[in-house]
Design a protein around this motif. Structure first.
Motif, PDB file in Angstrom:
ATOM      1  N   ASP A 216       0.834  -1.220   0.000  1.00  0.00           N
ATOM      2  CA  ASP A 216       0.000   0.000   0.000  1.00  0.00           C
ATOM      3  C   ASP A 216       0.861   1.260   0.000  1.00  0.00           C
ATOM      4  O   ASP A 216       0.594   2.218   0.731  1.00  0.00           O
ATOM      5  N   GLY A 217       1.929   1.230  -0.793  1.00  0.00           N
ATOM      6  CA  GLY A 217       2.793   2.391  -0.941  1.00  0.00           C
ATOM      7  C   GLY A 217       3.899   2.511   0.086  1.00  0.00           C
ATOM      8  O   GLY A 217       4.730   3.424  -0.016  1.00  0.00           O
ATOM      9  N   THR A 218       3.951   1.604   1.072  1.00  0.00           N
ATOM     10  CA  THR A 218       4.997   1.629   2.098  1.00  0.00           C
ATOM     11  C   THR A 218       6.052   0.587   1.785  1.00  0.00           C
ATOM     12  O   THR A 218       5.722  -0.582   1.533  1.00  0.00           O
ATOM     13  N   ASP A 219       7.318   0.986   1.795  1.00  0.00           N
ATOM     14  CA  ASP A 219       8.427   0.068   1.516  1.00  0.00           C
ATOM     15  C   ASP A 219       8.715  -0.752   2.769  1.00  0.00           C
ATOM     16  O   ASP A 219       9.282  -0.259   3.737  1.00  0.00           O
ATOM     17  N   LEU A 220       8.315  -2.032   2.750  1.00  0.00           N
ATOM     18  CA  LEU A 220       8.511  -2.896   3.911  1.00  0.00           C
ATOM     19  C   LEU A 220       9.986  -3.059   4.254  1.00  0.00           C
ATOM     20  O   LEU A 220      10.350  -3.177   5.427  1.00  0.00           O
ATOM     21  N   THR A 221      10.843  -3.062   3.233  1.00  0.00           N
ATOM     22  CA  THR A 221      12.264  -3.306   3.458  1.00  0.00           C
ATOM     23  C   THR A 221      12.949  -2.127   4.140  1.00  0.00           C
ATOM     24  O   THR A 221      14.083  -2.247   4.593  1.00  0.00           O
ATOM     25  N   ALA A 222      12.261  -0.984   4.241  1.00  0.00           N
ATOM     26  CA  ALA A 222      12.853   0.204   4.859  1.00  0.00           C
ATOM     27  C   ALA A 222      12.320   0.457   6.261  1.00  0.00           C
ATOM     28  O   ALA A 222      12.766   1.396   6.932  1.00  0.00           O
ATOM     29  N   LEU A 223      11.388  -0.375   6.741  1.00  0.00           N
ATOM     30  CA  LEU A 223      10.762  -0.146   8.039  1.00  0.00           C
ATOM     31  C   LEU A 223      11.602  -0.706   9.187  1.00  0.00           C
ATOM     32  O   LEU A 223      12.345  -1.677   9.022  1.00  0.00           O
ATOM     33  N   SER A 224      11.449  -0.102  10.366  1.00  0.00           N
ATOM     34  CA  SER A 224      12.035  -0.652  11.578  1.00  0.00           C
ATOM     35  C   SER A 224      11.288  -1.936  11.937  1.00  0.00           C
ATOM     36  O   SER A 224      10.149  -2.142  11.487  1.00  0.00           O
ATOM     37  N   PRO A 225      11.876  -2.840  12.750  1.00  0.00           N
ATOM     38  CA  PRO A 225      11.175  -4.078  13.124  1.00  0.00           C
ATOM     39  C   PRO A 225       9.803  -3.825  13.746  1.00  0.00           C
ATOM     40  O   PRO A 225       8.837  -4.528  13.433  1.00  0.00           O
ATOM     41  N   GLY A 226       9.699  -2.823  14.611  1.00  0.00           N
ATOM     42  CA  GLY A 226       8.424  -2.536  15.247  1.00  0.00           C
ATOM     43  C   GLY A 226       7.376  -2.067  14.261  1.00  0.00           C
ATOM     44  O   GLY A 226       6.219  -2.495  14.310  1.00  0.00           O
ATOM     45  N   ALA A 227       7.771  -1.184  13.351  1.00  0.00           N
ATOM     46  CA  ALA A 227       6.838  -0.681  12.347  1.00  0.00           C
ATOM     47  C   ALA A 227       6.437  -1.784  11.369  1.00  0.00           C
ATOM     48  O   ALA A 227       5.277  -1.875  10.956  1.00  0.00           O
ATOM     49  N   LEU A 228       7.400  -2.640  11.012  1.00  0.00           N
ATOM     50  CA  LEU A 228       7.103  -3.736  10.098  1.00  0.00           C
ATOM     51  C   LEU A 228       6.112  -4.723  10.722  1.00  0.00           C
ATOM     52  O   LEU A 228       5.221  -5.243  10.032  1.00  0.00           O
ATOM     53  N   ALA A 229       6.240  -4.960  12.041  1.00  0.00           N
ATOM     54  CA  ALA A 229       5.347  -5.899  12.730  1.00  0.00           C
ATOM     55  C   ALA A 229       3.907  -5.421  12.753  1.00  0.00           C
ATOM     56  O   ALA A 229       2.990  -6.219  12.980  1.00  0.00           O
ATOM     57  N   ARG A 230       3.692  -4.118  12.519  1.00  0.00           N
ATOM     58  CA  ARG A 230       2.327  -3.611  12.441  1.00  0.00           C
ATOM     59  C   ARG A 230       1.772  -3.694  11.014  1.00  0.00           C
ATOM     60  O   ARG A 230       0.594  -3.403  10.792  1.00  0.00           O
ATOM     61  N   GLN A 231       2.613  -4.101  10.085  1.00  0.00           N
ATOM     62  CA  GLN A 231       2.197  -4.257   8.691  1.00  0.00           C
ATOM     63  C   GLN A 231       2.124  -5.719   8.262  1.00  0.00           C
ATOM     64  O   GLN A 231       1.226  -6.115   7.523  1.00  0.00           O
ATOM     65  N   ALA A 232       3.097  -6.519   8.719  1.00  0.00           N
ATOM     66  CA  ALA A 232       3.208  -7.911   8.274  1.00  0.00           C
ATOM     67  C   ALA A 232       3.445  -8.831   9.455  1.00  0.00           C
ATOM     68  O   ALA A 232       4.153  -8.478  10.401  1.00  0.00           O
ATOM     69  N   ALA A 233       2.862 -10.026   9.397  1.00  0.00           N
ATOM     70  CA  ALA A 233       3.033 -11.039  10.443  1.00  0.00           C
ATOM     71  C   ALA A 233       3.575 -12.308   9.805  1.00  0.00           C
ATOM     72  O   ALA A 233       3.108 -12.723   8.733  1.00  0.00           O
ATOM     73  N   PHE A 234       4.559 -12.914  10.454  1.00  0.00           N
ATOM     74  CA  PHE A 234       5.254 -14.082   9.914  1.00  0.00           C
ATOM     75  C   PHE A 234       4.998 -15.294  10.800  1.00  0.00           C
ATOM     76  O   PHE A 234       5.191 -15.220  12.019  1.00  0.00           O
ATOM     77  N   VAL A 235       4.545 -16.388  10.205  1.00  0.00           N
ATOM     78  CA  VAL A 235       4.379 -17.659  10.923  1.00  0.00           C
ATOM     79  C   VAL A 235       5.422 -18.612  10.361  1.00  0.00           C
ATOM     80  O   VAL A 235       5.326 -19.045   9.212  1.00  0.00           O
ATOM     81  N   ALA A 236       6.435 -18.914  11.164  1.00  0.00           N
ATOM     82  CA  ALA A 236       7.573 -19.699  10.696  1.00  0.00           C
ATOM     83  C   ALA A 236       7.226 -21.176  10.578  1.00  0.00           C
ATOM     84  O   ALA A 236       6.258 -21.668  11.158  1.00  0.00           O
ATOM     85  N   GLN A 237       8.053 -21.891   9.823  1.00  0.00           N
ATOM     86  CA  GLN A 237       7.858 -23.332   9.640  1.00  0.00           C
ATOM     87  C   GLN A 237       8.162 -24.096  10.915  1.00  0.00           C
ATOM     88  O   GLN A 237       7.423 -24.991  11.305  1.00  0.00           O
ATOM     89  N   GLU A 238       9.269 -23.733  11.594  1.00  0.00           N
ATOM     90  CA  GLU A 238       9.657 -24.433  12.814  1.00  0.00           C
ATOM     91  C   GLU A 238       9.105 -23.685  14.017  1.00  0.00           C
ATOM     92  O   GLU A 238       9.488 -22.560  14.293  1.00  0.00           O
ATOM     93  N   ASN A 239       8.199 -24.328  14.740  1.00  0.00           N
ATOM     94  CA  ASN A 239       7.613 -23.710  15.920  1.00  0.00           C
ATOM     95  C   ASN A 239       7.626 -24.703  17.066  1.00  0.00           C
ATOM     96  O   ASN A 239       6.924 -25.717  17.028  1.00  0.00           O
ATOM     97  N   THR A 240       8.442 -24.460  18.064  1.00  0.00           N
ATOM     98  CA  THR A 240       8.479 -25.324  19.226  1.00  0.00           C
ATOM     99  C   THR A 240       7.376 -24.909  20.188  1.00  0.00           C
ATOM    100  O   THR A 240       7.070 -23.733  20.343  1.00  0.00           O
ATOM    101  N   ALA A 241       6.787 -25.901  20.833  1.00  0.00           N
ATOM    102  CA  ALA A 241       5.692 -25.625  21.762  1.00  0.00           C
ATOM    103  C   ALA A 241       6.256 -25.141  23.091  1.00  0.00           C
ATOM    104  O   ALA A 241       7.047 -25.809  23.738  1.00  0.00           O
ATOM    105  N   ALA A 242       5.868 -23.934  23.482  1.00  0.00           N
ATOM    106  CA  ALA A 242       6.342 -23.357  24.740  1.00  0.00           C
ATOM    107  C   ALA A 242       5.312 -23.587  25.838  1.00  0.00           C
ATOM    108  O   ALA A 242       4.141 -23.882  25.582  1.00  0.00           O
ATOM    109  N   ALA A 243       5.756 -23.437  27.076  1.00  0.00           N
ATOM    110  CA  ALA A 243       4.869 -23.619  28.226  1.00  0.00           C
ATOM    111  C   ALA A 243       4.121 -22.323  28.518  1.00  0.00           C
ATOM    112  O   ALA A 243       4.117 -21.822  29.643  1.00  0.00           O
TER     113      ALA A 243
END
Length: 255
Positions: free
Chosen positions: A62-89
């Motif tokens: 939507d006109g925002t360069d994801l590759t130029a965002l800070s981690p915090g700002a990027l997390a409000r635009q995109a969410a990543f679900v990784a392949q390896e996910n260990t079950a935490a308590a």
């Protein structure tokens, strides 16, 4: 709208993984990233999600360069679900609450709790809210991790092999859920998938990678026997079974 423009990635040793990747995806679309092992599928998702930094090119949402965002700002635009996910308590509630981290200030707000409760209702996880993640089935855990991503309220959802290690019923449920969320909430999803029949069944856009480059991109019409032969090295037919699309592999392509 997600527009990826001439995106390239190389490791410090100089080995090129992605080369001039360009494609676009409309809001509400579910894109399948397809290709053999080593084609660069997971690397592409990690570049879009800020885990890896591209050598060149950019990803515009939507006109925002994801590759130029800070981690915090990027997390409000995109969410990543990784392949390896260990079950935490952690409990299901607390795991989903982690998705609100990009918005937390001095503590958990009422808005954060309402967002978590809405996700739990949306994914039918309310009865599991107090259960620990490591006591859930694989399918339940995957839904919780999807819920954590949705709690970020992203515009872009990135899924790296979301059905790996799931039984057939849970594979269907997770992919159907992602498709419905895309349609109902106008969220764009990009998923690395290996099952071509499932990809055709649930996704409406397709990106075929070969050797780190785009072989084809578009709707289901780009998933042809010729494309599958070039990308996977197999002789295959794209057909229908019980009214649904299916890929039938007839054999290995002989050069």
């Amino acid at each position: 709208m997600l527009n990826v423009e001439c995106l390239s990635f190389s490791y410090p040793c100089g080995r090129e993984i992605l080369r001039d990747i360009s494609f676009s995806v409309e809001p509400g679309a579910f894109l399948a990233v397809l290709g053999n092992n080593g084609a660069g599928k997971s690397t592409l998702l990690k570049c879009l999600g800020g885990i890896l930094r591209p050598r060149a090119g950019r990803a515009m949402l939507d006109g925002t360069d994801l590759t130029a965002l800070s981690p915090g700002a990027l997390a409000r635009q995109a969410a990543f679900v990784a392949q390896e996910n260990t079950a935490a308590a952690l409990t299901v509630y607390d795991t989903v609450l982690l998705g609100r981290k990009p918005y937390l200030r001095w503590g958990v707000s009422g808005e954060d709790r309402r967002a978590v409760e809405a996700v739990l209702r949306r994914l039918d996880l309310e009865t599991l809210a107090d259960r620990e993640l490591d006591r859930l089935s694989g399918g339940e855990r995957q839904k919780v991790l999807l819920g954590r991503a949705l709690a970020q309220r992203p515009k872009l959802l990135l899924l790296d092999e979301p059905t790996s290690n799931l039984d057939l019923r849970n594979q269907y449920e997770v992919l159907d859920l992602v498709r419905r969320i895309c349609r109902e909430e106008r969220l764009t999803a990009v998923a690395v998938l290996h099952d071509l029949t499932q990809a055709l069944r649930f996704c409406d856009r397709f990106l075929l990678l070969r050797g780190g480059a785009v072989h084809a991109a578009g709707d289901a019409s780009v998933v042809t026997p010729e494309a599958l032969a070039a990308v996977y090295g197999v002789e295959a037919a794209v057909t229908h079974a019980a009214g649904e699309p299916a890929v039938v592999v007839r054999g290995i392509r002989r050069n």
